[in-house]
Write an enzyme that holds these catalytic residues in place. Structure first.
Site, PDB file in Angstrom:
ATOM      1  N   LYS A 117      36.518  46.544  34.944  1.00  0.00           N
ATOM      2  CA  LYS A 117      37.728  45.772  35.265  1.00  0.00           C
ATOM      3  C   LYS A 117      37.356  44.322  35.591  1.00  0.00           C
ATOM      4  CE  LYS A 117      39.615  45.862  39.569  1.00  0.00           C
ATOM      5  NZ  LYS A 117      39.880  44.510  40.098  1.00  0.00           N
ATOM      6  N   ASN A 118      36.332  44.152  36.432  1.00  0.00           N
ATOM      7  CA  ASN A 118      36.030  42.806  36.918  1.00  0.00           C
ATOM      8  C   ASN A 118      35.377  41.915  35.858  1.00  0.00           C
ATOM      9  OD1 ASN A 118      37.160  43.479  39.319  1.00  0.00           O
ATOM     10  ND2 ASN A 118      35.264  43.454  40.511  1.00  0.00           N
ATOM     11  N   CYS A 138      44.466  42.404  47.096  1.00  0.00           N
ATOM     12  CA  CYS A 138      44.137  43.423  48.089  1.00  0.00           C
ATOM     13  C   CYS A 138      44.236  42.856  49.499  1.00  0.00           C
ATOM     14  CB  CYS A 138      42.700  43.901  47.887  1.00  0.00           C
ATOM     15  SG  CYS A 138      42.501  45.127  46.612  1.00  0.00           S
ATOM     16  N   ARG A 142      41.565  35.772  51.882  1.00  0.00           N
ATOM     17  CA  ARG A 142      40.705  35.471  50.730  1.00  0.00           C
ATOM     18  C   ARG A 142      41.177  34.143  50.166  1.00  0.00           C
ATOM     19  NH1 ARG A 142      40.466  40.865  47.171  1.00  0.00           N
ATOM     20  NH2 ARG A 142      38.721  39.877  46.125  1.00  0.00           N
ATOM     21  N   ASP A 154      32.200  46.390  46.917  1.00  0.00           N
ATOM     22  CA  ASP A 154      33.176  47.270  46.255  1.00  0.00           C
ATOM     23  C   ASP A 154      32.746  48.739  46.265  1.00  0.00           C
ATOM     24  OD1 ASP A 154      34.796  45.139  45.781  1.00  0.00           O
ATOM     25  OD2 ASP A 154      34.357  44.965  43.639  1.00  0.00           O
ATOM     26  N   ARG A 163      45.036  50.617  39.553  1.00  0.00           N
ATOM     27  CA  ARG A 163      44.616  49.232  39.303  1.00  0.00           C
ATOM     28  C   ARG A 163      43.181  49.186  38.806  1.00  0.00           C
ATOM     29  NH1 ARG A 163      44.594  45.758  44.137  1.00  0.00           N
ATOM     30  NH2 ARG A 163      43.715  44.440  42.545  1.00  0.00           N
TER      31      ARG A 163
HETATM   32  C1  UD1 Z   1      35.366  39.484  43.203  1.00  0.00           C
HETATM   33  C2  UD1 Z   1      35.758  40.863  42.728  1.00  0.00           C
HETATM   34  C3  UD1 Z   1      35.906  41.816  43.907  1.00  0.00           C
HETATM   35  C4  UD1 Z   1      34.637  41.810  44.757  1.00  0.00           C
HETATM   36  C5  UD1 Z   1      34.231  40.377  45.126  1.00  0.00           C
HETATM   37  C6  UD1 Z   1      32.892  40.316  45.829  1.00  0.00           C
HETATM   38  C7  UD1 Z   1      37.018  40.527  40.695  1.00  0.00           C
HETATM   39  C8  UD1 Z   1      38.324  40.598  39.982  1.00  0.00           C
HETATM   40  N1  UD1 Z   1      37.012  40.796  42.000  1.00  0.00           N
HETATM   41  O1  UD1 Z   1      36.428  39.023  44.022  1.00  0.00           O
HETATM   42  O2  UD1 Z   1      36.157  43.143  43.404  1.00  0.00           O
HETATM   43  O3  UD1 Z   1      34.860  42.544  45.943  1.00  0.00           O
HETATM   44  O4  UD1 Z   1      34.148  39.560  43.946  1.00  0.00           O
HETATM   45  O5  UD1 Z   1      31.911  40.897  45.057  1.00  0.00           O
HETATM   46  O6  UD1 Z   1      36.004  40.249  40.089  1.00  0.00           O
HETATM   47  N2  UD1 Z   1      35.818  32.843  49.497  1.00  0.00           N
HETATM   48  C9  UD1 Z   1      36.194  31.701  50.156  1.00  0.00           C
HETATM   49  N3  UD1 Z   1      36.810  30.701  49.458  1.00  0.00           N
HETATM   50  C10 UD1 Z   1      37.056  30.804  48.127  1.00  0.00           C
HETATM   51  C11 UD1 Z   1      36.655  31.979  47.442  1.00  0.00           C
HETATM   52  C12 UD1 Z   1      36.026  32.976  48.148  1.00  0.00           C
HETATM   53  O7  UD1 Z   1      35.989  31.577  51.374  1.00  0.00           O
HETATM   54  O8  UD1 Z   1      37.629  29.868  47.551  1.00  0.00           O
HETATM   55  C13 UD1 Z   1      35.152  33.931  50.233  1.00  0.00           C
HETATM   56  C14 UD1 Z   1      35.955  35.228  50.226  1.00  0.00           C
HETATM   57  O9  UD1 Z   1      36.934  35.247  51.236  1.00  0.00           O
HETATM   58  C15 UD1 Z   1      34.863  36.253  50.471  1.00  0.00           C
HETATM   59  C16 UD1 Z   1      33.658  35.647  49.725  1.00  0.00           C
HETATM   60  O10 UD1 Z   1      33.948  34.258  49.579  1.00  0.00           O
HETATM   61  O11 UD1 Z   1      34.554  36.345  51.837  1.00  0.00           O
HETATM   62  C17 UD1 Z   1      33.380  36.248  48.365  1.00  0.00           C
HETATM   63  O12 UD1 Z   1      34.573  36.240  47.604  1.00  0.00           O
HETATM   64  P1  UD1 Z   1      34.546  36.172  46.002  1.00  0.00           P
HETATM   65  O13 UD1 Z   1      33.166  36.463  45.522  1.00  0.00           O
HETATM   66  O14 UD1 Z   1      35.190  34.897  45.578  1.00  0.00           O
HETATM   67  O15 UD1 Z   1      35.491  37.398  45.602  1.00  0.00           O
HETATM   68  P2  UD1 Z   1      36.508  37.470  44.400  1.00  0.00           P
HETATM   69  O16 UD1 Z   1      36.032  36.657  43.256  1.00  0.00           O
HETATM   70  O17 UD1 Z   1      37.885  37.253  44.904  1.00  0.00           O
END
Ligand code: UD1
Length: 429
Positions: free
Chosen positions: A22-23, A126, A131, A316, A408
């Site tokens: 999915k990701n 989620c 986030r 995850d 999902r």
């Molecule tokens: C992706 C995955 C999710 C997984 C996560 C971490 C997808 C669709 N989702 O989510 O399943 O759990 O990676 O492996 O691929 N953060 C900030 N500011 C930002 C962006 C992120 O502070 O602008 C923080 C987030 O709150 C979190 C950390 O960075 O604490 C990591 O988040 P991130 O790696 O961006 O997760 P996603 O890409 O949303």
């Protein structure tokens, strides 16, 4: 709303085919916005997040065709999806479409790169802590975009196009890295991404972008270098296997005991997770066809695990590991360092009889002799599947509510587990 009923106590034996990730599928589909030619993706999983993203892409003008089923293909065989964004007819991604899935915010990068403007609703997704998207927006600003927030929308403008730059992420972000990549491939000049995410899904996106004509080096390391090009073309790309689905079923087999081949799974995508299972006493072996998981009666050993960005133990899989450790002989410690508030499954696992104490970012799991079935409810995707893992060994009946979370991210879950002997059924509501 559908529910899933599980009667626990059956061992799992047989073969579980692993779906496309999915990701990886989500950012790959979004990459179709970068070109007016056709991007054909194979091994795309049938998931509600994929359908939701398809609706968002079609709103921007992406034509989508799905290859029909061939003789011998089952409903769990990944789909072939052709996406063509001949013209981007709308640069706005509205709230009602984006709010259900956080990853859809990433459309901001290709639309901005191709059209010089994008207006995208700030995301939902989620309920696992705040986030934010500050780092995604920072990356676009570094490439020369002007960003304003108005009425719940992020407006990004770069009327003269994006310019290559150095982007240094203060923390590892998967979405930030995807966004930076998709913006930089069409920017003028060279972009360097420092502290980039090294997740396999980032590598898969970069591989597909390369096939489309992008010039990317270093994907899979923490320093990615992109030479911008003026246009990208079409490509064919197979979505890589889902390492989270792989780890989830490996933990399900570890929980029930039995012998299952996870067909098409790749150990190199999940070494940290497989190492933890080996430490717990589960027999893991790689074969030509995938990964074989066996446990025959031996007790589960407790573990001490901290979630980390790739190649560390994935957040995850944290909930699933916690479900497994509820039956270990002793106390496990599981620390969550990626997301705050990602322990909502603890209360629900407790309803099955698990003994878990929370202390800050750590959960201490005291193994119990048995779990007992109960009605439970899930608040996010990975939490809900941890309840499935608990239910597979719980005495009696476990009824899982809010199954839409499972749909999902897990393709044909009840079919895949049912074929290996689990007593599991979906009750349409
Ligand atoms: C992706 C995955 C999710 C997984 C996560 C971490 C997808 C669709 N989702 O989510 O399943 O759990 O990676 O492996 O691929 N953060 C900030 N500011 C930002 C962006 C992120 O502070 O602008 C923080 C987030 O709150 C979190 C950390 O960075 O604490 C990591 O988040 P991130 O790696 O961006 O997760 P996603 O890409 O949303």
């Amino acid at each position: 709303m559908d529910r899933i009923r599980i009667t626990g106590g059956q061992r799992l034996n047989g073969v579980i085919p692993i779906s496309g990730a999915k990701n990886a599928a989500l950012p790959l589909m979004i990459a179709s916005l970068l070109t007016d030619e056709t991007l054909t993706l194979t091994n795309v999983p049938r998931l509600s997040d994929v359908s939701a993203l398809s609706r968002i892409l079609s709103n921007h003008g992406v034509d989508r065709s799905v290859a029909g089923k061939r003789i011998g293909q089952s409903a769990e065989t990944g789909q072939t999806v052709a996406l063509t964004a001949r013209q981007i007819v709308d640069t706005c991604a509205p709230y009602d479409l984006v709010s259900t899935m956080r990853a859809s915010f990433w459309v901001i990068a290709p639309i901005l790169a191709r059209m010089g403007e994008a207006k995208v609703s700030l995301p939902g997704g989620c309920a696992i802590g705040t986030r934010p998207v500050d780092l995604l927006l920072m990356a676009l600003e570094r490439l020369g975009a002007t960003i304003t927030i108005e009425g719940g929308y992020a407006l990004a403008r770069a009327p003269k196009g994006l310019k290559g730059a150095e982007i240094v992420f203060p923390k590892v972000t998967v979405g930030g890295t995807h966004t930076a990549l998709m913006a930089a491939v069409l920017a003028d000049g060279t972009t360097v991404i420092e502290n980039a995410a090294r997740e396999p899904e980032v590598v898969d996106l970069a591989a597909c972008l390369d096939k489309m004509g992008a010039k990317i080096e270093g994907a899979g390391t923490s320093r990615i270098i992109i030479q911008g090009v003026s246009r990208l073309g079409g490509a064919h790309h197979a979505v890589l296997p889902d390492r989270i689905e792989t780890g989830t079923y490996a933990m399900a087999v570890a929980m029930t005991g039995g012998d299952v081949l996870l067909e098409g799974a790749r150990a190199d995508l999940l070494q940290a997770g497989l190492d933890v299972l080996s430490q717990a006493g589960v027999d893991i072996s790689e074969t030509n066809e995938g990964i074989r998981v066996r446990r025959n009666g031996a007790a589960l050993e407790p573990v001490d695990v901290t979630t980390d960005p790739f190649p560390g133990f994935p957040t995850d899989l944290q909930a699933q590991l916690m479900a497994l450790m509820t039956m270990a002989k002793g106390t496990s410690r599981i620390r969550e360092t990626i997301f705050e508030n990602r322990f909502m499954h603890v209360q629900e696992l407790a309803r099955l009889g698990a003994k878990i104490r929370l202390d800050g970012d750590a959960a201490y799991v005291d193994g119990v002799e048995k779990l007992t079935g109960a009605p439970v409810m899930a608040t996010d995707l990975r939490a809900s599947v941890s309840l499935v893992i608990g239910g597979l060994v719980a005495e009696g009946e476990t009824m899982i509510n809010r199954v839409y979370h499972l749909d999902r991210g897990f393709e044909a879950l009840e079919t895949k587990l049912g074929r290996c002997g689990a007593q599991i059924e979906r009750i349409s509501g």
